[in-house]
Design an enzyme around this catalytic site. Structure first.
Site, PDB file in Angstrom:
ATOM      1  N   ASP A  57      24.310  35.485  46.680  1.00 27.01           N
ATOM      2  CA  ASP A  57      23.149  36.323  46.432  1.00 27.01           C
ATOM      3  C   ASP A  57      22.002  35.391  46.007  1.00 27.01           C
ATOM      4  O   ASP A  57      22.240  34.265  45.559  1.00 27.01           O
ATOM      5  CB  ASP A  57      23.470  37.327  45.315  1.00 27.01           C
ATOM      6  CG  ASP A  57      22.255  38.125  44.899  1.00 27.01           C
ATOM      7  OD1 ASP A  57      21.601  38.702  45.786  1.00 27.01           O
ATOM      8  OD2 ASP A  57      21.944  38.152  43.695  1.00 27.01           O
ATOM      9  N   CYS A 106      53.299  47.112  42.749  1.00 24.97           N
ATOM     10  CA  CYS A 106      53.184  46.195  43.882  1.00 24.97           C
ATOM     11  C   CYS A 106      52.774  46.956  45.129  1.00 24.97           C
ATOM     12  O   CYS A 106      52.613  48.181  45.120  1.00 24.97           O
ATOM     13  CB  CYS A 106      54.511  45.480  44.121  1.00 24.97           C
ATOM     14  SG  CYS A 106      55.872  46.628  44.508  1.00 24.97           S
ATOM     15  N   CYS A 117      55.070  49.781  46.076  1.00 29.20           N
ATOM     16  CA  CYS A 117      54.827  51.050  45.376  1.00 29.20           C
ATOM     17  C   CYS A 117      53.719  51.839  46.075  1.00 29.20           C
ATOM     18  O   CYS A 117      53.814  53.059  46.225  1.00 29.20           O
ATOM     19  CB  CYS A 117      54.434  50.778  43.927  1.00 29.20           C
ATOM     20  SG  CYS A 117      55.707  49.990  42.921  1.00 29.20           S
ATOM     21  N   ASP A 170      25.440  38.446  41.154  1.00 29.75           N
ATOM     22  CA  ASP A 170      25.258  38.758  39.738  1.00 29.75           C
ATOM     23  C   ASP A 170      24.732  40.163  39.475  1.00 29.75           C
ATOM     24  O   ASP A 170      24.871  40.682  38.373  1.00 29.75           O
ATOM     25  CB  ASP A 170      24.290  37.757  39.097  1.00 29.75           C
ATOM     26  CG  ASP A 170      22.843  38.101  39.394  1.00 29.75           C
ATOM     27  OD1 ASP A 170      22.500  38.255  40.596  1.00 29.75           O
ATOM     28  OD2 ASP A 170      22.061  38.253  38.451  1.00 29.75           O
ATOM     29  N   ASP A 195      25.345  43.872  43.755  1.00 31.97           N
ATOM     30  CA  ASP A 195      26.323  42.938  44.316  1.00 31.97           C
ATOM     31  C   ASP A 195      27.762  43.366  44.038  1.00 31.97           C
ATOM     32  O   ASP A 195      28.691  42.826  44.648  1.00 31.97           O
ATOM     33  CB  ASP A 195      26.118  41.532  43.723  1.00 31.97           C
ATOM     34  CG  ASP A 195      24.799  40.921  44.134  1.00 31.97           C
ATOM     35  OD1 ASP A 195      24.404  41.110  45.291  1.00 31.97           O
ATOM     36  OD2 ASP A 195      24.158  40.267  43.290  1.00 31.97           O
TER      37      ASP A 195
END
Length: 719
Positions: A439, A33, A36, A617, A621
């Site tokens: 995009d 978490c 931590c 994609d 990106d």
């Protein structure tokens, strides 16, 4: 021996010297978490000489930099082990996936707890129902329950016990402390009652408690384990080879990590560029989608600067390396992706907010209950039973299941709609999104060139072009070949890098290539085209464009109707992006963006208090997808982009985006309702436990009922 880490490897061997200081990457275990992260980073920053310490929750990768001897790495690994976070050198090529190992451990622990719960409950039900049961039979059932429950608790409770011990050893508390306390006290009291022949034992409560909590922990781990896949895949891409030409002129294959600036490399057709370099000999074309996102190949000739990850589409190139692998563009993209994942890993989830209040309140109530009963003159046994009942009845099963239960149901509904959820807190972040960025190439468009003037080309000319195109891997040739389908192939085709294809067909010279090579007048640099010339006839133009997806316009309108103003962030050239924006009716767009510039655009939006949904994609990106508040990618996208995204649209259907937003917002409402149910439950249950109206067994049943209640509420989302 110098080796001190858990694997017996000396970390000093993995230290890098750069810019006058030392650096090392470590794989840290036991990180669950944001707390931590804070503990690890604080412990390392307090270490003498450390100038930087950054831990990635998704990958468990800790990057350290310090001023001092390289041998200091051993002492820092030892310090991490002392505070409960064992570490080993991070090796992307061969390192084990710690997240998947943790998931497997939790699954085994959950299976053991389920087995124990089922069998102990058989004895418990018999004791509850057996009103005329003899004391000897009851004691036998209690002992059998103990034989099943105690080993199961010792095994299945380790994730909670070890976490609680680490927290207490560092003078801190977390949610695992009251959980461990409740389970330990319930087992201890039950064993005491069994030994003395008491009427009640609460082994069933202990194992049932662990089983429900492990369900929540496993669901969260399963979703979180996928979050670091992008950085791991990028690291794997860097673990490639390079062909280096030595001083004696001999060609030798070496690991890409051994390439140094100034080395002379040879890259054959179809191979990836291993490091950033400059072309010194040869002419070819490159797939530059990693850098620009454009489908149009980039020309490469002597003097051209090229980057790692590009693909050589034409003739062999001789290169001079300008950077090491760790300083290349691909390495920079990897760092950008991991930095984006790190930012998202610091996102504070709703459950984390609730957990901060839960621990101190529950401890205080349990202590007051114990002391209060002792003050009014109750026996120690009664005071302890009431305190245990309070710990069990307030145990965070409902809280632990409130989010995972909704996530599982929402993920199932999205899966049926063709959307995969890859990050544990992605639904929360998607529900918060108030802006969208798309995009262009491959996202709003199909991502591949398509012939646009087929009607203007005769069948005979088209077939001639297809016979040449079927022999080439060039994207425009592939577009012609795919449209033509299977058919004849020209013999003895010669390919001129940067020019085109040539062959003799039916005694006539036929050429398919660029305008300059053919001798035709080009339409412009930003237009994708090839020309066919057969004999002395006039050249025939083949024009190409990347077409808009059929549902792109409707999707943009639907997203904006949900309150998310949309914009385009593209690496493509200005004319193409401007035309696409006009076609979609989008006023906001940016073109010619490199990966870091896309991140800068997202950061600017974040500075304006916008939570941006990024949809992309391409390889270029991936950093933006990792950095955005929430992100989506298509199933046809590059593997790295799919790994970096929070959601993957399986059917390449953009219309799934607004549907996912709606489901995410409904899921958030269900989570808030579950927290409300948990609060109401505790408002009723806590006074009953404090005033002694609840036994640990009844507390376990009530706790299970609250868990069932939030699960049923989550199932409403499936409708």
């Amino acid at each position: 021996m110098a080796a001190i880490d858990a694997s017996g490897v000396d970390p000093e061997a993995f230290v890098r010297t750069r810019g006058g200081h030392q650096e090392i990457d470590l794989l840290v275990s036991g990180v669950h978490c944001a707390g931590c992260i804070s503990r690890v980073e604080s412990a390392m920053r307090d270490y003498p000489g450390v100038s930087n310490a950054r831990l990635n929750l998704s990958t468990g990768r800790l990057s350290l930099a310090w001023n001092g001897p390289s041998g200091q790495a051993r002492a820092m690994v030892k310090r991490l082990s002392e505070i409960g976070y064992p570490a080993t050198p991070f090796e992307p090529e061969t390192g084990a996936d710690a997240a998947s190992q943790e998931e497997r451990r939790l699954l085994i622990a959950m299976a053991v707890a389920a087995f124990a719960t089922a069998n102990v409950m058989l004895f418990s039900v018999s004791v509850w129902a057996g009103t005329d049961m003899s004391a000897q039979t009851r004691d036998l059932f209690h002992w059998l329950s103990a034989l099943i429950a105690l080993p199961a608790v010792a095994f299945s409770g380790r994730p909670f016990f070890s976490s609680a011990w680490v927290a207490l050893r560092n003078r801190q508390v977390n949610m695992d402390v009251p959980i461990s306390l409740a389970v330990t006290l319930a087992c201890g009291l039950s064993l005491y009652e069994t030994i003395k022949g008491g009427e009640e034992a609460y082994f069933d409560a202990a194992v049932m408690l662990l089983f429900f909590l492990l369900i929540g922990r496993w669901l969260n781990s399963r979703l979180r384990a996928k979050a670091g896949a992008a950085a791991r895949q990028l690291a794997a891409m860097q673990a490639s080879t390079a062909n280096r030409i030595g001083a004696d002129g001999q060609l030798k294959a070496i690991p890409a990590r051994d390439v140094r600036p100034g080395d002379i490399l040879l890259v054959a057709a179809g191979e990836k560029i291993p490091v950033d370099a400059e072309v010194i000999e040869g002419t070819s074309q490159l797939d530059a989608a990693l850098v620009t996102g454009e489908t149009r190949p980039a020309d490469a000739s002597p003097g051209t600067q090229i980057f790692s990850g590009m693909v050589n589409l034409g003739a062999a190139l001789k290169l001079r390396a300008t950077a090491r692998r760790d300083d290349s563009l691909l390495a920079e993209i990897s760092r950008l992706v991991e930095a984006g994942e790190q930012n998202r890993s610091r996102y504070v989830k709703l459950a984390d907010h609730a957990a901060r209040l839960y621990v101190p309140i529950v401890h205080a109530l349990a202590a007051l209950t114990l002391v209060g009963w002792l003050v009014v003159g109750a026996e120690p046994r009664t005071a302890i039973i009431n305190a245990i009942a309070l710990l069990i009845i307030t145990c965070p099963c409902a809280l632990a299941l409130a989010v995972p239960a909704v996530q599982v149901v929402a993920c199932g509904r999205l899966y049926r709609s063709g959307v995969l959820v890859k990050s544990g807190d992605a639904l929360e972040r998607l529900a918060e999104a108030d802006a969208a960025a798309f995009d262009k190439t491959g996202t709003l468009t199909l991502g591949r060139p398509q012939l646009t003037n087929r009607a203007a080309i005769s069948d005979a000319d088209f077939e001639l072009a297809a016979r040449l195109a079927r022999t080439s891997r060039h994207p425009l040739s592939r577009a012609i070949a795919d449209l033509a389908g299977m058919g004849e192939v020209a013999d003895h085709v010669a390919e001129t890098p940067g020019g085109g294809l040539e062959a003799i067909i039916a005694g006539e010279r036929v050429r398919l290539g660029s305008a300059s090579w053919i001798g035709a007048e080009a339409a412009g640099e930003t237009v994708s085209e090839v020309w066919l010339q057969a004999g002395d006839r006039a050249p025939v133009r083949f024009a190409f464009a990347d077409r808009l997806r059929s549902d792109a316009a409707d999707t943009v309108r639907a997203v904006e109707a949900l309150g998310l103003p949309a914009r385009i962030l593209s690496g493509d050239h200005t004319e193409a992006v401007a035309g696409m924006a006009r076609e979609l009716g989008m006023e906001s767009w940016q073109a010619g963006l490199k990966p870091a510039e896309k991140i800068a655009a997202l950061e600017a939006a974040r500075g304006d208090h916008r939570h941006v949904l990024m949809v992309g994609d391409g390889l270029n990106d991936a950093p933006a997808l990792a950095s955005a508040h929430v992100s989506m990618s298509l199933a046809s996208a590059a593997d790295i982009s799919k790994a970096a995204a929070d959601f993957v649209i399986q059917r390449d259907r953009l219309s799934a985006i607004p549907e996912a937003i709606i489901i995410a917002r409904k899921a958030r409402r269900r989570v808030l309702e579950n927290f409300g149910l948990a609060v109401v439950y505790n408002m009723i249950a806590v006074p009953l436990a404090v005033f002694g109206f609840v036994t640990p067994l009844v507390a376990a049943i009530a706790m299970s009922a609250s868990s069932l209640l939030v699960t049923l509420n989550a199932l409403r989302l499936a409708r």
